[in-house]
Design an enzyme around this catalytic site. Sequence first.
Site, PDB file in Angstrom:
ATOM      1  CB  SER A  20      21.583 -37.106  22.073  1.00 10.25           C
ATOM      2  OG  SER A  20      20.312 -37.024  21.463  1.00 10.25           O
ATOM      3  CE1 TYR A  61      24.380 -34.721  17.924  1.00 11.76           C
ATOM      4  CE2 TYR A  61      22.175 -35.649  17.993  1.00 11.76           C
ATOM      5  CZ  TYR A  61      23.153 -34.871  18.561  1.00 11.76           C
ATOM      6  OH  TYR A  61      22.929 -34.240  19.765  1.00 11.76           O
TER       7      TYR A  61
HETATM    8  N1  LIG Z   1      19.266 -29.218  21.128  1.00 14.97           N
HETATM    9  C1  LIG Z   1      18.917 -30.485  21.187  1.00 14.97           C
HETATM   10  O1  LIG Z   1      17.801 -30.874  20.833  1.00 14.97           O
HETATM   11  C2  LIG Z   1      19.878 -31.511  21.730  1.00 14.97           C
HETATM   12  C3  LIG Z   1      19.382 -32.804  21.953  1.00 14.97           C
HETATM   13  C4  LIG Z   1      20.238 -33.777  22.437  1.00 14.97           C
HETATM   14  C5  LIG Z   1      21.553 -33.463  22.722  1.00 14.97           C
HETATM   15  N2  LIG Z   1      22.007 -32.205  22.488  1.00 14.97           N
HETATM   16  C6  LIG Z   1      23.417 -31.947  22.800  1.00 14.97           C
HETATM   17  O2  LIG Z   1      23.501 -30.838  23.673  1.00 14.97           O
HETATM   18  C7  LIG Z   1      24.761 -30.185  23.487  1.00 14.97           C
HETATM   19  C8  LIG Z   1      24.524 -28.699  23.255  1.00 14.97           C
HETATM   20  O3  LIG Z   1      23.767 -28.546  22.067  1.00 14.97           O
HETATM   21  P1  LIG Z   1      22.829 -27.272  21.823  1.00 14.97           P
HETATM   22  O4  LIG Z   1      21.487 -27.772  21.509  1.00 14.97           O
HETATM   23  O5  LIG Z   1      23.015 -26.287  22.910  1.00 14.97           O
HETATM   24  O6  LIG Z   1      23.427 -26.745  20.436  1.00 14.97           O
HETATM   25  P2  LIG Z   1      24.466 -25.572  20.134  1.00 14.97           P
HETATM   26  O7  LIG Z   1      23.928 -24.287  20.633  1.00 14.97           O
HETATM   27  O8  LIG Z   1      24.831 -25.681  18.702  1.00 14.97           O
HETATM   28  O9  LIG Z   1      25.715 -25.976  21.061  1.00 14.97           O
HETATM   29  C9  LIG Z   1      26.835 -26.681  20.606  1.00 14.97           C
HETATM   30  C10 LIG Z   1      28.046 -25.794  20.826  1.00 14.97           C
HETATM   31  O10 LIG Z   1      29.239 -26.550  20.540  1.00 14.97           O
HETATM   32  C11 LIG Z   1      30.093 -25.693  19.806  1.00 14.97           C
HETATM   33  N3  LIG Z   1      31.099 -26.452  19.068  1.00 14.97           N
HETATM   34  C12 LIG Z   1      30.964 -27.157  17.920  1.00 14.97           C
HETATM   35  N4  LIG Z   1      32.143 -27.635  17.530  1.00 14.97           N
HETATM   36  C13 LIG Z   1      33.051 -27.243  18.457  1.00 14.97           C
HETATM   37  C14 LIG Z   1      34.442 -27.424  18.607  1.00 14.97           C
HETATM   38  N5  LIG Z   1      35.168 -28.096  17.695  1.00 14.97           N
HETATM   39  N6  LIG Z   1      35.045 -26.890  19.687  1.00 14.97           N
HETATM   40  C15 LIG Z   1      34.336 -26.201  20.598  1.00 14.97           C
HETATM   41  N7  LIG Z   1      33.021 -25.966  20.502  1.00 14.97           N
HETATM   42  C16 LIG Z   1      32.390 -26.487  19.434  1.00 14.97           C
HETATM   43  C17 LIG Z   1      29.166 -24.937  18.887  1.00 14.97           C
HETATM   44  O11 LIG Z   1      29.803 -23.808  18.325  1.00 14.97           O
HETATM   45  P3  LIG Z   1      29.493 -23.442  16.762  1.00 14.97           P
HETATM   46  O12 LIG Z   1      28.017 -23.325  16.644  1.00 14.97           O
HETATM   47  O13 LIG Z   1      30.255 -22.189  16.550  1.00 14.97           O
HETATM   48  O14 LIG Z   1      30.058 -24.591  15.964  1.00 14.97           O
HETATM   49  C18 LIG Z   1      28.058 -24.581  19.868  1.00 14.97           C
HETATM   50  O15 LIG Z   1      28.381 -23.422  20.591  1.00 14.97           O
HETATM   51  C19 LIG Z   1      25.434 -30.893  22.306  1.00 14.97           C
HETATM   52  O16 LIG Z   1      26.315 -31.870  22.804  1.00 14.97           O
HETATM   53  C20 LIG Z   1      24.274 -31.571  21.596  1.00 14.97           C
HETATM   54  O17 LIG Z   1      24.676 -32.718  20.883  1.00 14.97           O
HETATM   55  C21 LIG Z   1      21.203 -31.220  21.993  1.00 14.97           C
END
Ligand SMILES: NC(=O)c1ccc[n+]([C@@H]2O[C@H](COP(=O)([O-])OP(=O)(O)OC[C@H]3O[C@@H](n4cnc5c(N)ncnc54)[C@H](OP(=O)(O)O)[C@@H]3O)[C@@H](O)[C@H]2O)c1
Length: 261
Positions: free
Chosen positions: A129, A142
């Site tokens: 991130s 985080y």
């Molecule tokens: N959105 C942003 O602004 C942002 C910014 C910087 C970085 N990121 C990073 O981008 C990546 C994707 O995030 P996103 O924004 O797409 O959010 P998201 O839709 O919540 O994606 C995260 C996914 O990881 C799954 N997950 C959580 N715990 C898990 C586990 N123990 N085993 C397997 N899967 C698991 C979640 O499932 P559940 O929801 O069922 O737990 C969800 O499907 C993450 O690494 C996040 O830190 C996001």
Amino acid sequence: MQKAVLITGAGTGIGKDTAKRLVARGHKVYASTHHESEVDSLQAELGTGATVFKLDVTNAEDRLQIANLNLDVLVNNAAQSESGSLAEIDINRVRRLFEVNVFSSLELSQIAIKSMIGRGGGTVIFISSIVGRVPAPFLMPYSMTKFALSAAAAGLREEMKKLGKGIHVSVVEPGPFKTGFNQKMSDSRFEWMEKGSLFSKDQIEQMKNETNKTLNWLEANSTDSIVSKIVAATEAREPKLRYVAPLQFALLVRLLRILGK
Ligand SMILES: NC(=O)c1ccc[n+]([C@@H]2O[C@H](COP(=O)([O-])OP(=O)(O)OC[C@H]3O[C@@H](n4cnc5c(N)ncnc54)[C@H](OP(=O)(O)O)[C@@H]3O)[C@@H](O)[C@H]2O)c1
């Protein structure tokens, strides 16, 4: 060239959008979900170009499933969120977060690397991130996990160069995207802060308003720019260490570096 790519946490958000794009580009996609209940609907959405299965990254048995997939690329995308002041957050929340975001991703990567070495090489991508480069007050639980991942990627990349078995390591650092991830993080923080906090009710209310305003202002509606970076890292013969999107956040990180921050 078609690659076999596994994306963790592909049931939603950036992971799901990346899986869709990689399928459309003809790759052999393994899209893993956190829960079994997500498998059928994601399989229907991605079609025959993808194989969908449940992989809870914290579950050792689940992780072992990837050993025989002959992966070319692993995208460590699964993550959870915790936020709040380091002065008062229950440290067990932080501990659990490190278990998912850092330790489990590393354990999965070790399995992938072993099998990639046997096949002559591959790429491991960590989704970190922008707050893994720039510390953000109240997001530190985080943010610390993402600092750990960004640092791990840089160190592991050098170790794999030394090993000389064709293992590439990259880190992707997204800015804020409207996937629901940030909202969930802030909702859970205010839920526990409202039950008892060093901060007053007024301060909490003000923080809530500021957080909502900031998210509305900063979050990109489309994940296209970050998906393009993950695809670029996946397809590159010699992937770069770092990929950042959207562009304004890539520029911000460079500027902060120049200013010595
Ligand atoms: N959105 C942003 O602004 C942002 C910014 C910087 C970085 N990121 C990073 O981008 C990546 C994707 O995030 P996103 O924004 O797409 O959010 P998201 O839709 O919540 O994606 C995260 C996914 O990881 C799954 N997950 C959580 N715990 C898990 C586990 N123990 N085993 C397997 N899967 C698991 C979640 O499932 P559940 O929801 O069922 O737990 C969800 O499907 C993450 O690494 C996040 O830190 C996001």
